[in-house]
Design a protein around this motif. Sequence first.
Motif, short mmCIF file in Angstrom:
data_model
loop_
_atom_site.label_atom_id
_atom_site.label_comp_id
_atom_site.label_asym_id
_atom_site.label_seq_id
_atom_site.Cartn_x
_atom_site.Cartn_y
_atom_site.Cartn_z
N TRP A 66 0.80 -1.22 0.00
CA TRP A 66 0.00 0.00 0.00
C TRP A 66 0.83 1.27 0.00
CZ3 TRP A 66 -4.92 -0.94 -0.89
CH2 TRP A 66 -5.43 -2.16 -0.52
N GLU A 67 2.08 1.19 0.36
CA GLU A 67 2.90 2.38 0.54
C GLU A 67 3.38 2.95 -0.80
OE1 GLU A 67 3.99 5.39 2.16
OE2 GLU A 67 3.51 3.89 3.67
N ASP A 68 3.28 4.27 -0.94
CA ASP A 68 3.73 4.97 -2.15
C ASP A 68 5.00 5.78 -1.91
OD1 ASP A 68 1.61 4.03 -3.73
OD2 ASP A 68 0.31 5.67 -3.07
N ASP A 69 5.23 6.20 -0.68
CA ASP A 69 6.36 7.04 -0.34
C ASP A 69 7.65 6.21 -0.30
OD1 ASP A 69 8.07 9.00 0.56
OD2 ASP A 69 7.23 9.08 2.59
N THR A 70 8.62 6.55 -1.14
CA THR A 70 9.85 5.76 -1.24
C THR A 70 10.67 5.81 0.05
OG1 THR A 70 10.97 7.63 -2.29
CG2 THR A 70 10.03 5.96 -3.74
#
Length: 110
Positions: A66-70
């Motif tokens: 679910w995570e988009d932030d690198t």
Amino acid sequence: VAAVNESTSRMPTCIGTSYATARELFKIANHYQQRALEYFLLDGWATEHTRIMQELSQMYRAILFWEDDTKRIGAMLSRRLRLLSPLVDLLNPKVYVAFFRQMTYELAEV
């Protein structure tokens, strides 16, 4: 058929259908896993302790979907490394053959 396979290849790995839901499920599971670690210490409960640590690592793996932030992705991967690396060093690979193989594979995956 290709369109169906393409859409199902990125299915969530938990019951949550959004990041917010998955994060709440993660928080609850993490709370109980941490409580279990307080009881199942490595000294005396090596098998159970190792299983719990592997489950924690898999929880981080699931939430990565679910995570988009690198930056957060990198932090979660780093957390997985910090969870499993000490166990690989502490467990006897001759006694805990399966755990040793599983964890080295998972560390290589990270």
